[in-house]
Design a protein around this motif. Structure first.
Motif, PDB file in Angstrom:
ATOM      1  N   ASP A 143      12.920   0.823   2.784  1.00  0.00           N
ATOM      2  CA  ASP A 143      11.916   1.871   2.655  1.00  0.00           C
ATOM      3  C   ASP A 143      11.517   2.011   1.198  1.00  0.00           C
ATOM      4  OD1 ASP A 143      11.594   2.902   5.340  1.00  0.00           O
ATOM      5  OD2 ASP A 143      13.655   3.609   5.187  1.00  0.00           O
ATOM      6  N   VAL A 144      10.265   2.370   0.966  1.00  0.00           N
ATOM      7  CA  VAL A 144       9.761   2.425  -0.404  1.00  0.00           C
ATOM      8  C   VAL A 144      10.420   3.533  -1.214  1.00  0.00           C
ATOM      9  CG1 VAL A 144       7.551   1.424   0.267  1.00  0.00           C
ATOM     10  CG2 VAL A 144       7.803   3.913   0.227  1.00  0.00           C
ATOM     11  N   ASN A 145      11.036   4.514  -0.554  1.00  0.00           N
ATOM     12  CA  ASN A 145      11.610   5.648  -1.278  1.00  0.00           C
ATOM     13  C   ASN A 145      13.112   5.548  -1.465  1.00  0.00           C
ATOM     14  OD1 ASN A 145      12.137   6.000   1.467  1.00  0.00           O
ATOM     15  ND2 ASN A 145      12.172   8.230   1.307  1.00  0.00           N
ATOM     16  N   THR A 146      13.726   4.419  -1.094  1.00  0.00           N
ATOM     17  CA  THR A 146      15.166   4.256  -1.257  1.00  0.00           C
ATOM     18  C   THR A 146      15.453   3.011  -2.090  1.00  0.00           C
ATOM     19  OG1 THR A 146      15.307   3.044   0.840  1.00  0.00           O
ATOM     20  CG2 THR A 146      15.733   5.413   0.896  1.00  0.00           C
ATOM     21  N   PRO A 147      16.526   3.021  -2.877  1.00  0.00           N
ATOM     22  CA  PRO A 147      16.774   1.901  -3.795  1.00  0.00           C
ATOM     23  C   PRO A 147      17.068   0.606  -3.057  1.00  0.00           C
ATOM     24  CG  PRO A 147      18.657   3.399  -3.762  1.00  0.00           C
ATOM     25  CD  PRO A 147      17.559   4.074  -3.005  1.00  0.00           C
ATOM     26  N   PHE A 148      16.544  -0.480  -3.605  1.00  0.00           N
ATOM     27  CA  PHE A 148      16.770  -1.812  -3.050  1.00  0.00           C
ATOM     28  C   PHE A 148      17.201  -2.748  -4.163  1.00  0.00           C
ATOM     29  CE2 PHE A 148      15.124  -6.111  -2.243  1.00  0.00           C
ATOM     30  CZ  PHE A 148      15.890  -6.426  -1.134  1.00  0.00           C
ATOM     31  N   GLY A 149      18.255  -3.495  -3.918  1.00  0.00           N
ATOM     32  CA  GLY A 149      18.744  -4.466  -4.884  1.00  0.00           C
ATOM     33  C   GLY A 149      20.100  -4.974  -4.455  1.00  0.00           C
ATOM     34  N   GLY A 150      20.708  -5.809  -5.289  1.00  0.00           N
ATOM     35  CA  GLY A 150      21.935  -6.467  -4.867  1.00  0.00           C
ATOM     36  C   GLY A 150      23.079  -6.338  -5.838  1.00  0.00           C
ATOM     37  N   GLY A 157      20.251  -4.144 -11.111  1.00  0.00           N
ATOM     38  CA  GLY A 157      19.128  -3.220 -11.156  1.00  0.00           C
ATOM     39  C   GLY A 157      18.633  -2.916  -9.760  1.00  0.00           C
ATOM     40  N   ARG A 158      17.720  -1.980  -9.658  1.00  0.00           N
ATOM     41  CA  ARG A 158      17.181  -1.561  -8.374  1.00  0.00           C
ATOM     42  C   ARG A 158      15.665  -1.434  -8.443  1.00  0.00           C
ATOM     43  NH1 ARG A 158      21.328  -3.114  -7.141  1.00  0.00           N
ATOM     44  NH2 ARG A 158      22.953  -2.216  -5.795  1.00  0.00           N
ATOM     45  N   GLU A 159      15.036  -1.728  -7.299  1.00  0.00           N
ATOM     46  CA  GLU A 159      13.620  -1.480  -7.120  1.00  0.00           C
ATOM     47  C   GLU A 159      13.463  -0.431  -6.028  1.00  0.00           C
ATOM     48  OE1 GLU A 159      11.403  -5.500  -8.533  1.00  0.00           O
ATOM     49  OE2 GLU A 159      12.178  -5.555  -6.480  1.00  0.00           O
ATOM     50  N   TYR A 160      12.230   0.095  -5.891  1.00  0.00           N
ATOM     51  CA  TYR A 160      11.889   1.115  -4.913  1.00  0.00           C
ATOM     52  C   TYR A 160      12.512   2.471  -5.297  1.00  0.00           C
ATOM     53  CZ  TYR A 160      11.176  -3.065  -1.885  1.00  0.00           C
ATOM     54  OH  TYR A 160      10.806  -4.278  -1.372  1.00  0.00           O
ATOM     55  N   GLN A 171       0.829  -1.209   0.000  1.00  0.00           N
ATOM     56  CA  GLN A 171       0.000   0.000   0.000  1.00  0.00           C
ATOM     57  C   GLN A 171       0.863   1.257   0.000  1.00  0.00           C
ATOM     58  OE1 GLN A 171      -0.636   2.433   2.563  1.00  0.00           O
ATOM     59  NE2 GLN A 171      -2.190   3.443   1.291  1.00  0.00           N
ATOM     60  N   ARG A 172       1.920   1.236   0.822  1.00  0.00           N
ATOM     61  CA  ARG A 172       2.824   2.393   0.860  1.00  0.00           C
ATOM     62  C   ARG A 172       3.551   2.561  -0.469  1.00  0.00           C
ATOM     63  NH1 ARG A 172       5.464   0.754   6.641  1.00  0.00           N
ATOM     64  NH2 ARG A 172       3.543   0.870   7.861  1.00  0.00           N
ATOM     65  N   MET A 173       3.877   1.446  -1.112  1.00  0.00           N
ATOM     66  CA  MET A 173       4.540   1.516  -2.416  1.00  0.00           C
ATOM     67  C   MET A 173       3.631   2.178  -3.439  1.00  0.00           C
ATOM     68  SD  MET A 173       7.504   0.418  -3.798  1.00  0.00           S
ATOM     69  CE  MET A 173       7.988  -1.008  -2.818  1.00  0.00           C
ATOM     70  N   LEU A 174       2.365   1.784  -3.461  1.00  0.00           N
ATOM     71  CA  LEU A 174       1.415   2.400  -4.384  1.00  0.00           C
ATOM     72  C   LEU A 174       1.260   3.890  -4.099  1.00  0.00           C
ATOM     73  CD1 LEU A 174      -1.273  -0.423  -4.358  1.00  0.00           C
ATOM     74  CD2 LEU A 174       0.049   0.298  -6.359  1.00  0.00           C
ATOM     75  N   ALA A 175       1.152   4.234  -2.820  1.00  0.00           N
ATOM     76  CA  ALA A 175       1.000   5.644  -2.456  1.00  0.00           C
ATOM     77  C   ALA A 175       2.248   6.445  -2.828  1.00  0.00           C
ATOM     78  CB  ALA A 175       0.706   5.767  -0.963  1.00  0.00           C
ATOM     79  N   TYR A 176       3.417   5.844  -2.634  1.00  0.00           N
ATOM     80  CA  TYR A 176       4.667   6.544  -2.956  1.00  0.00           C
ATOM     81  C   TYR A 176       4.739   6.862  -4.448  1.00  0.00           C
ATOM     82  CZ  TYR A 176       9.553   7.321  -4.027  1.00  0.00           C
ATOM     83  OH  TYR A 176      10.718   7.845  -4.524  1.00  0.00           O
ATOM     84  N   TYR A 177       4.544   5.838  -5.271  1.00  0.00           N
ATOM     85  CA  TYR A 177       4.632   6.095  -6.712  1.00  0.00           C
ATOM     86  C   TYR A 177       3.462   6.938  -7.197  1.00  0.00           C
ATOM     87  CZ  TYR A 177       8.708   3.164  -7.238  1.00  0.00           C
ATOM     88  OH  TYR A 177       9.990   2.662  -7.153  1.00  0.00           O
ATOM     89  N   GLY A 178       2.334   6.857  -6.493  1.00  0.00           N
ATOM     90  CA  GLY A 178       1.218   7.723  -6.843  1.00  0.00           C
ATOM     91  C   GLY A 178       1.538   9.197  -6.670  1.00  0.00           C
ATOM     92  N   GLY A 179       2.467   9.510  -5.786  1.00  0.00           N
ATOM     93  CA  GLY A 179       2.814  10.911  -5.540  1.00  0.00           C
ATOM     94  C   GLY A 179       4.147  11.336  -6.096  1.00  0.00           C
ATOM     95  N   LEU A 180       4.809  10.462  -6.855  1.00  0.00           N
ATOM     96  CA  LEU A 180       6.186  10.751  -7.295  1.00  0.00           C
ATOM     97  C   LEU A 180       6.264  11.577  -8.569  1.00  0.00           C
ATOM     98  CD1 LEU A 180       9.204  10.165  -6.653  1.00  0.00           C
ATOM     99  CD2 LEU A 180       9.011   8.151  -8.138  1.00  0.00           C
ATOM    100  N   ALA A 181       5.207  11.610  -9.355  1.00  0.00           N
ATOM    101  CA  ALA A 181       5.287  12.179 -10.708  1.00  0.00           C
ATOM    102  C   ALA A 181       5.857  13.589 -10.736  1.00  0.00           C
ATOM    103  CB  ALA A 181       3.908  12.156 -11.365  1.00  0.00           C
ATOM    104  N   ASP A 182       5.461  14.423  -9.797  1.00  0.00           N
ATOM    105  CA  ASP A 182       5.899  15.824  -9.807  1.00  0.00           C
ATOM    106  C   ASP A 182       7.368  15.984  -9.438  1.00  0.00           C
ATOM    107  OD1 ASP A 182       3.384  16.617 -10.571  1.00  0.00           O
ATOM    108  OD2 ASP A 182       2.724  17.150  -8.550  1.00  0.00           O
TER     109      ASP A 182
END
Length: 478
Positions: A443-450, A457-460, A110-121
């Protein structure tokens, strides 16, 4: 029991091409809790065609990014109203303790959806740069049709971590979830439809590995995002490389938690145990190696043993449960096999090592602590994906860092110390995508990957969005 007889393709609930079904089995009761259609290559073909049509001719890629973000924000609001349902469903499917499902399995998507929902600007979608002959417009465009292939351990989060940035970018998506957790994607599809995601933008087909490979190699797919085993990731990378197709891979791990000599065991043992045995140990980020200073080795082993022995093992739907069952009989056999390997290698089982005596049904394994472990042992090098923890001694800080980095994996890690500033210095020297200090979290706003065998590549965060965007330069004259 939840039963579904349709697939979500092209914005409709359609009949599957085949007659096969997938039974979703409770790892606690060993009873069937749901049934869905088993997708075929023909279903994947139809899903990719729908996604291709939606991308090439539909409104989604042509909408302003803020408009797409608004749809994701509506989806996040709808999702929030059903968090309890999501948590209970995932616990029933794969055995995550309900307290973990309520704390992470449901709210993080849910937080991931909300984060990307507000990221466009906050994203630079287009800019103009001066050139020798005139200005050039540099634009970021969606890569196209994205294939998302996800595992069973954190099913909703791993789907949403791919779908949310892909959709904000303007891509369309075909999701192939794991058969073990084939129920929860239906809830996401229902909510996406209600939120106003246009037809063909999101398509979901649960299927086996062979059908997944068909999706990876489909000529209508432009980008593949995969979370799963390193072996499967290598295969996908090879297939994508042969086709010059982009891919992002989040793979396995064998992460180390470094206890520095000044670490306060009383303060950190609880959080450290959570970090190492997260999700019944079925987490790629699990800190399955604890590196302890040799002069405090016995103290560390005793503290962890006491903690593990006190964990409540049982019904994952019980809010008091700490450790639930493993997802399947095959997974339990794998974990038990590694416990046997550890014993054969000369490691010492301090606590656990078997099946709980009071669990006559379910795929349960006791939380198991190994001492006298050498970093060259298989239980220290290979991903077990269960509630098994190895404690390894080190001589000094340099040795601890060498041991932490002496792994084919590079996904996660942590440092535990009374001096957080020094902990950050040590964390900088660990070759992983994430390394916490006195905590481990994502955290949904920081890069995650290995790094290394943990993927590429990275997610989040904005970095996760970048995986689904391509740059285009448009020089102009006059």
């Amino acid at each position: 029991m939840r039963k579904h007889d349709r697939l979500y393709i092209g914005g409709e609930w359609v009949e599957p091409a085949g007659s096969g079904t997938i039974d979703v089995v409770s790892p606690h009761s060993e009873e069937v809790v749901g049934r869905v259609p088993e997708g075929t290559t023909a279903d994947v073909d139809r899903a990719v065609e729908a996604a291709r049509t939606a991308f090439d001719h539909g409104p989604w890629p042509r909408m302003a990014p803020a408009e797409r973000g608004a749809v994701l924000a509506r989806l996040a609001d709808l999702y929030e109203a059903r968090l309890d349902e999501v948590a209970g469903l995932i616990t029933a499917e794969m055995g995550a303790p309900l307290n973990f499902s309520q704390a992470a399995q449901a709210p993080l998507p849910q937080r991931m959806l909300a984060y990307y929902g507000g990221l466009a600007d906050d994203v630079t979608w287009e800019e103009t740069r001066p050139g020798l002959l005139g200005p050039s417009h540099v634009v970021r465009e969606p890569v196209g049709v994205a294939a998302a292939i996800t595992p069973w351990n954190v099913p909703q989060l791993l789907i949403v971590a791919k779908v949310a940035p892909a959709l904000l970018a303007g891509c369309t998506a075909v999701v192939k979830p794991a058969p073990e957790t084939a129920l929860d994607p239906y809830l996401l599809a229902e909510l996406a439809e209600e939120a106003g995601v246009p037809a063909g933008v999101l398509n979901i087909v649960a299927a086996d590995r062979a059908v997944g490979e068909h999706l990876v190699t489909h000529p209508g797919v432009d980008h593949v995002s995969f979370t799963g085993s390193t072996a499967a990731g290598r295969r996908i990378a090879t297939l994508c490389g042969e086709r010059l197709r982009g891919c992002s891979l989040e793979l396995g791990g064998k992460s180390a938690a470094i206890l520095l000599p000044d670490a306060d065991l009383a303060a950190y043992t609880g959080m450290l145990t959570l970090t190492t045995l997260l999700n019944n140990g079925q987490a790629c980020i699990a800190q399955a190696r604890v590196l302890a200073p040799r002069e405090r080795y016995g103290e560390v082993v005793d503290a962890l043993a006491e903690r593990l022995a006190g964990l409540a093992v049982g019904d994952p739907a019980d809010p008091s449960t700490d450790i639930g069952p493993l997802v399947s009989p095959a997974q339990r056999e794998r974990v038990e096999g590694y416990i046997g390997i550890g014993r054969a290698e000369g490691a010492r089982v301090v606590t656990g090592g078997g099946r709980p005596a009071d669990r006559k049904r379910g795929h349960y394994v006791e939380p198991t602590l190994f001492a006298d472990v050498d970093n060259g042992m298989r239980i220290a090098r290979e991903e077990i994906f269960g509630p098994v923890l190895a404690v390894i001694p080190y001589d000094d800080e340099r040795h601890a860092i060498e041991l932490a980095n002496d792994s084919e994996y590079g996904l996660a890690g942590s440092v535990w110390t009374a001096d957080p500033e020094h902990g950050v210095e040590v964390a900088r020297r660990i070759h992983t995508g994430t390394c916490g200090v006195n905590v481990y979290n994502v955290d949904v706003n920081t890069p995650f990957g290995g790094r290394k065998a943990s993927g590429m590549g990275r997610e989040y965060g904005p970095e996760g969005l970048a995986e689904y965007l391509e740059y285009k330069t448009i020089p102009t004259l006059g």
